[in-house]
Scaffold this active site. Structure first.
Site, short mmCIF file in Angstrom:
data_model
loop_
_atom_site.label_atom_id
_atom_site.label_comp_id
_atom_site.label_asym_id
_atom_site.label_seq_id
_atom_site.Cartn_x
_atom_site.Cartn_y
_atom_site.Cartn_z
N CYS A 177 -26.25 4.41 17.57
CA CYS A 177 -25.31 4.83 16.53
C CYS A 177 -26.00 5.29 15.26
O CYS A 177 -25.49 6.13 14.53
CB CYS A 177 -24.36 3.69 16.20
N ASP A 217 -23.10 -3.98 17.89
CA ASP A 217 -22.09 -4.70 18.67
C ASP A 217 -22.34 -4.56 20.16
O ASP A 217 -22.20 -5.52 20.92
CB ASP A 217 -20.69 -4.17 18.34
N LYS A 248 -19.48 -1.68 11.86
CA LYS A 248 -19.40 -2.51 10.66
C LYS A 248 -20.06 -1.86 9.44
O LYS A 248 -19.67 -2.16 8.32
CB LYS A 248 -20.02 -3.89 10.90
N SER A 306 -13.06 -5.26 20.78
CA SER A 306 -13.72 -3.98 20.57
C SER A 306 -12.69 -2.88 20.67
O SER A 306 -11.68 -3.01 21.36
CB SER A 306 -14.80 -3.78 21.63
#
Length: 572
Positions: free
Chosen positions: A66, A98, A141, A485
């Protein structure tokens, strides 16, 4: 000219403010000679001390796909600021993955990291005196963490989404991997097939490809007006994403020039726009948690019930994963979310007069946007919605007196009643699923995973994906005081409040209790009398041992209920 645009123009013409409101305190005058000396060592020249200072927040790390490319995006934004007459300074913050920590104790740090990220950005910006900020985030996050900080700081700012990942082989993604684990446990795929998915589903940089939490929040931020148009709908590795960063560098200087701050943009109506777009796209339940937290930081009153109120009139329109087959890259090909926003505006479902980081209103930004191609199958028309109202359901009842959040598209049905199978941790529930101990009619209850009880409110993608892989997605329900999720789907209910760790009803449920979820009436109840519940409460003791020191201990002491956004700075 709309009222908000007139206000911005009035600010500009009045010239009653300095474009160096914060940096001048740090670098001007005799007493700041040492400050200038330090800055010269990192590249400042004489002329730079008279320019607006812009902090570039880079969430880069090679920890996760990411964020592995964001260093290049940060450089493009910084170069643009410098070329446009500002002085950029790039600084970093943390991220956690995550996808990597899912199903392990490490996942407890995920939601905690949102607060650490927000605190760190606020700390650096406040200490260094930046006049404006460009924040680039690319994971679940660090994106809301960035936005929480920008809201707190209230300095001219633009958020840039790091972009979505390209599809893996056979149009796979990270959720394909998690579901393959369940398929393997069921025996429907073999070792070779499982390894093939593992090796090919994640082809390179970018956030998870469906309408999971990252793409949901990117879309919500664009709808909020804090990102430039189309920022949410660009692949991580693309010319358009680099152009987005360059445009953001120019845009933040324009915001500084006209004194347009997040408080001018992050109004209650802007949050209503973000909720509306999140619903129409079939977004993650985490949108509830994060938008509540960002609104808190912005000083805007927002409650879970606002999602219900807005959801009654906003349909689910998008055929996006996890509940359907399309990925964000498919939506990009037909125009991203801008045509959807224009559809919503034309139906009277968006507030067109909200100001955005372009300096224009939502309606002005959308004026030149063309509709989706006629033959596309991703976004439905209002005459043919997937669901006539929201898939995000806020449920109340004797199981969740302060509320719970469900993600129910209607494909799973809207009503479920079954017998409780109670687990005091995610690990125990996952093992039961993989062992074949969960059968049709069961309601899995996973507790002591809330904000305090986790601590950290872990996501339950591993067990929900295992359920889907075993073919039980429409045959069992799943309830937790933890989170889900954005990749989770099926009959799932999370954010149960009060949580088990504070003695909420979820702590008192026993195997065999009958639980009923009604996503039309928005209720969640168990067939246990008030008298019996009171008796069980009198016998209940918190037996889980929480950390005594460190970041998890601090988090558990300070975090609020999920129904309030799980923030850690709520005034008494």
């Amino acid at each position: 000219m709309p009222a908000r645009a007139k206000t911005a123009a009035k600010k500009s013409s009045a010239k009653t403010f300095s474009t160096r409101r914060y940096s001048s305190v740090v670098v001007d005058g005799l007493k700041q000679t040492a400050s200038r000396a330090m800055l010269r060592a990192v590249g400042y020249k004489d002329a730079d001390f008279k320019k607006p200072s812009v902090g570039i927040v880079s969430t880069w790390s090679n920890l996760t796909p990411c964020n592995m490319h964001i260093d290049k995006l940060a450089k493009a934004a910084a170069d643009s600021v410098d070329a446009a007459g500002g002085k950029s300074t790039t600084f970093g913050t943390i991220t956690v993955s995550d996808g990597i920590s899912m199903g392990t104790p490490g996942m407890r740090y995920s939601l905690v990291s949102r607060e650490v990220i927000a605190d760190s950005i606020e700390t650096v910006t406040g200490a260094q005196g930046f006049d404006g900020v460009v924040a680039i985030g690319g994971c679940d996050k660090n994106m809301p963490g960035c936005m929480m900080a920008l809201a707190r700081l209230n300095r001219p700012a633009v958020f840039v989404y790091g972009g979505t990942i390209k599809p893996g082989a056979k149009h796979t993604d990270i959720v394909s991997v998690f579901e393959a684990v369940g398929q393997y446990a069921k025996g429907s795929i073999n070792d070779k097939q499982l390894l093939e998915v593992e090796k090919t589903a994640i082809p390179g940089p970018g956030s998870c490809g469906g309408m999971y939490t990252a793409n949901t929040m990117a879309s919500a931020f664009e709808a909020l007006g804090m990102s430039l148009p189309n920022s949410s709908a660009q692949e991580a590795v693309s010319r358009s994403k680099l152009d987005d960063c360059r445009a953001a560098g120019k845009a933040v200087l324009n915001l500084i020039k006209h004194d347009i701050k997040p408080s001018d943009i992050l109004t209650r109506k802007a949050f209503e726009n973000a909720i509306t777009v999140s619903i129409a796209l079939g977004g993650s339940t985490n949108a509830v948690l994060h938008l509540l937290a960002i609104a808190h930081c912005a000083g805007v009153k927002l409650e879970m019930d606002d999602f219900t109120r807005i959801g009654k009139r906003v349909p689910l329109l998008s055929e996006m994963r996890p509940s359907s087959k399309y990925l964000m890259t498919d939506l990009i090909k037909i125009g991203g979310i801008q045509p959807l926003m224009k559809m919503l505006l034309q139906e009277g479902l968006l507030h067109g007069d909200c100001l955005t980081v372009t300096g224009k209103t939502v309606a002005q930004n959308l004026k030149p946007v063309k509709p989706y191609p006629k033959n596309q199958k991703i976004v439905h028309s209002f005459k043919d919605p997937i669901k006539a109202d929201s898939h995000l359901r806020i449920l109340y009842g004797n199981f969740a007196p302060e509320g719970a959040v469900a993600k129910i598209t209607g494909k799973e049905g809207v009503y479920f009643t079954g017998r409780a199978r109670v687990f005091d941790s995610e690990e125990l529930s996952l093992q039961a699923i993989l062992d074949g101990d969960i059968v049709a009619g069961d309601v899995l209850v996973i507790r002591y995973e809330g904000p305090k009880g986790g601590p950290g409110m872990r996501e339950m993608l591993s067990p929900t994906s295992a359920i889907m892989g075993r073919g039980l997605g429409d045959k069992v329900a799943f309830i937790t005081d933890g989170r889900f999720s954005g990749g989770s789907h099926g009959f799932v209910v999370g954010h149960v409040s009060p949580e088990a760790a504070v003695g909420g009803p979820i702590a008192l449920i026993r195997d065999g209790d009958i639980i009923t979820i009604d996503a039309v009436k928005n209720t969640i109840d168990c067939n246990v009398s008030d008298q019996e519940m009171q008796h069980r409460k009198s016998q209940w003791k918190m037996t889980k041992q929480l950390p005594a020191k460190g970041v998890l201990a601090k988090y558990a002491r300070n975090v609020t209920s999920a129904s309030l956004g799980a923030v850690t700075d709520l005034a008494e």
